[in-house]
Design an enzyme around this catalytic site. Structure first.
Site, PDB file in Angstrom:
ATOM      1  N   CYS A   1       0.726  -1.813   0.106  1.00 43.66           N
ATOM      2  CA  CYS A   1      -0.243   0.004  -0.150  1.00 43.66           C
ATOM      3  C   CYS A   1       1.026   1.696  -0.288  1.00 43.66           C
ATOM      4  CB  CYS A   1      -0.957   0.253   1.218  1.00 43.66           C
ATOM      5  SG  CYS A   1      -2.513   0.538   0.582  1.00 43.66           S
TER       6      CYS A   1
ATOM      7  N   HIS B   1      -3.616  -4.986   0.891  1.00 39.17           N
ATOM      8  CA  HIS B   1      -3.233  -5.371   2.111  1.00 39.17           C
ATOM      9  C   HIS B   1      -3.147  -7.376   2.028  1.00 39.17           C
ATOM     10  CE1 HIS B   1      -2.283  -1.961   4.606  1.00 39.17           C
ATOM     11  NE2 HIS B   1      -3.381  -1.288   3.279  1.00 39.17           N
TER      12      HIS B   1
ATOM     13  N   GLU C   1      -1.601  -9.291   3.487  1.00 36.02           N
ATOM     14  CA  GLU C   1      -1.198  -9.678   5.069  1.00 36.02           C
ATOM     15  C   GLU C   1      -3.173 -10.001   6.013  1.00 36.02           C
ATOM     16  OE1 GLU C   1      -0.551  -6.624   4.279  1.00 36.02           O
ATOM     17  OE2 GLU C   1      -1.090  -5.454   5.929  1.00 36.02           O
TER      18      GLU C   1
HETATM   19  N1  GLN Z   1      -1.802   6.835   3.281  1.00 33.76           N
HETATM   20  C1  GLN Z   1      -2.043   5.546   1.638  1.00 33.76           C
HETATM   21  C2  GLN Z   1      -3.275   6.780   1.064  1.00 33.76           C
HETATM   22  O1  GLN Z   1      -3.924   6.556   2.067  1.00 33.76           O
HETATM   23  C3  GLN Z   1      -1.895   4.293   2.053  1.00 33.76           C
HETATM   24  C4  GLN Z   1      -2.397   3.541   3.044  1.00 33.76           C
HETATM   25  C5  GLN Z   1      -2.165   2.138   3.078  1.00 33.76           C
HETATM   26  O2  GLN Z   1      -1.345   2.790   3.598  1.00 33.76           O
HETATM   27  N2  GLN Z   1      -2.842   1.691   4.090  1.00 33.76           N
HETATM   28  O3  GLN Z   1      -3.927   5.880   0.140  1.00 33.76           O
END
Ligand code: GLN
Length: 546
Positions: free
Chosen positions: A381, A518, A520
């Site tokens: 992400c 994600h 994970e």
């Molecule tokens: N801050 C980034 C976004 O809002 C990544 C979010 C994250 O890593 N979950 O897109």
């Protein structure tokens, strides 16, 4: 709903005894006997959902397929069982009151006086029943500790529940602490007695006690606890500290917990099948290799904020017979010139998800170090965002490239807020609302992704179409697709409609992958996530050469 059974898990004496893991382990044991289960968490705090809570205070925000931002205990539940969890598996006091107050405003109560009993307690009981369809056993974990003011309505609701559904269908399990007093050289049962007394004073007699302890409990101690707490001796279960959390179900089984539960609930099942758990724990405890993974992030001093991530890395380690040593590196302390020293021990570098600009330049430096030194890299992400920024600046030559999350007027907004995209689950064009409280709404929950042949991702997943969970606002800016592809970035995962970049890779590297989702959240001990498995495999290989 038929003959659904309910197991309520409460906790006493103090917090952090591992109620979430205990509930998950009960689920695992019942599943191993062929029963279907679901697990629900009732949280006493007032926040309506845990999504906006600071991971520093509360640990990770876990995301389910349906896009609910939940408590990290739901992560344990999913890792230990096959239960499909969603928005009805986590209720907070805030969510319960919100719903009651909404009904009151709507006039549903016809002007009657709205009270904790029965309106709030009814709402709680109805919330529990929402998850009861199609399962044999519903396990409900009550957050907080007995004696807290906040948890009282929940306890009153579960007390009433027994009368509602019949006493043969309800079981109360209480997790308590049996501390060891070094000076007296003995374990002490008094805190447990007091905690059970407190529970009984609100009308709940526990059926089974899980006694968290550093030492095995002798039969004398168990008998004493049984006598004072009014439970049978075989319902006093030793919950001894473990090295590996996946041992908990096995230990509970050895103590006879699952046998006792089915006996008290009057259900017949096959014998438990726990060979896969035993095999997993054995492999976990007997690795033949070791690997050091650096996690370059922000909340590094509270590892609970990366719970699922850590577990996924351990799962990947077991799949490779490798012990995974996690090195938490605070991204605010690193920059180009000290990476070599700060990351000297790392055999693999991971930049996890995150929000806000703090420590961003350090993360970018870590990506550059991994890319230019052929060290396996995994960006998740925000970790993918910094990988794209690094590539833009240092490979594609875009000076000042950034995400608009960190610099609104960046000259090259390679990561930006996409205001519209096609939600392929619903067929609806979704819009990000710039005027909502947080600046824009998030893309949350499961989304499909199509993988291109010959990529690291394809090698890992061994399939073309995947689904992974998201929690972010910013996206890869499609304006840069062509340039980046030309410069050697492989856009290896794209939404089926083609408008969202989900995975980027550097092909000319042992293993370099950033994903918008994600992974994970979907890793399980017995089915480790393919990306974590391959990232660890590449890191082990790097370590062997180093
Ligand atoms: N801050 C980034 C976004 O809002 C990544 C979010 C994250 O890593 N979950 O897109």
């Amino acid at each position: 709903m038929g003959n659904t059974k309910y197991v309520f898990v409460t906790g006493g004496v103090l917090s952090s005894l591992g109620k979430g893991l205990a509930s998950a382990s009960i689920g695992a044991l019942l599943e191993s006997r062929g029963l279907s289960v679901t697990i629900q968490k009732l949280d006493p705090y007032i926040n309506v959902d845990p999504g906006t809570m600071n991971p520093f205070q509360h640990g990770e925000v876990f995301v389910t397929d349906d896009g609910t931002e939940t408590d990290l205990d739901l992560g344990h539940y999913e890792r230990f069982t096959h239960a499909k969890l969603g928005k009805n598996n986590n209720f907070t006091t805030g969510k319960i009151y919100y719903s009651v107050i909404t009904k009151e405003r709507r006039g549903d109560y016809l002007g009657g006086t709205v009270q904790v009993i029965p309106h709030i307690t009814d709402e709680i009981k109805n919330s529990i029943k929402l998850v009861a369809d199609d399962v044999d056993v519903v396990i409900v974990e009550i957050g907080g500790t007995i004696g807290d003011i906040e948890s009282l309505p929940f306890l009153e609701a579960i007390r009433q529940f027994k009368a509602d559904v019949g006493k043969e269908n309800v079981l109360y399990i209480h997790l308590t602490l049996v501390p060891y007093m070094a000076a007296a050289k003995e374990v002490k049962t008094k805190p447990t007695q007091h905690s059970v007394k407190e529970l009984r004073s609100i009308g709940i007699q526990p059926d089974i006690l899980l006694c968290r302890t550093e030492h095995d409990l002798s039969i004398e101690i168990k008998s004493k606890i049984a006598l004072f707490c009014n439970v049978s001796v075989d319902a006093v279960i030793t919950a001894k500290d473990v090295k590996v959390i996946y041992e908990v179900p096995l230990n509970f089984h050895r103590e006879g917990l699952d046998e006792k539960i089915i006996q008290l609930l009057n259900i017949w099942t096959r014998a438990p099948r726990l060979e896969n758990w035993e095999r997993f724990v054995h492999r976990y405890k007997n690795p033949t290799k070791a690997v050091n993974i650096a996690i370059v992030g922000k909340y590094t001093d509270l590892t609970d904020s990366y719970k699922s991530l850590n577990e996924a890395l351990y799962h990947g380690g077991v799949a490779n017979d490798a012990k995974v040593n996690l090195l938490y590196v605070d991204s605010e302390t690193i920059y180009d010139d000290n990476c070599k020293e700060k990351l000297a021990e790392a055999h693999g570098i991971l930049v996890p998800g995150g929000f806000g600009s703090r420590g961003i330049e350090g993360k970018i430096a870590a990506v550059k170090y991994a890319r230019t030194n052929n060290i396996p890299f995994f960006g998740i992400c925000l970790g993918m965002h910094v990988a794209v920024i690094e590539f833009a600046r240092n490979v594609a030559g875009l000076v000042g490239a950034n995400s608009t999350e960190f610099e609104v007027n960046a000259p090259h907004p390679v990561i930006y807020l996409m205001l519209e995209w096609l939600n392929e689950k619903t067929g609806v064009v979704e819009k990000r609302d710039m005027h909502s409280d947080k600046g824009a709404t998030m893309r949350l929950g499961a989304y499909p992704c199509r993988i291109i042949p010959g990529s690291f991702a394809e090698k890992a997943y061994q399939q073309k179409d995947i689904s992974e969970r998201h929690r972010h606002r910013y996206e890869f800016n499609n304006e840069y697709r062509e340039l980046f592809t030309e410069k050697g970035l492989r856009l290896s995962g794209v939404s089926p409609a083609g408008d969202l970049i989900e995975i980027v890779e550097i092909p000319d590297h042992p293993w370099f992958l950033g994903c918008q989702f994600h992974p994970e959240f979907k890793s399980r001990p017995m089915s480790p996530h393919p990306l974590f498995k391959d990232f660890i495999a590449a890191s082990v290989k790097y370590g062997e050469k180093a």
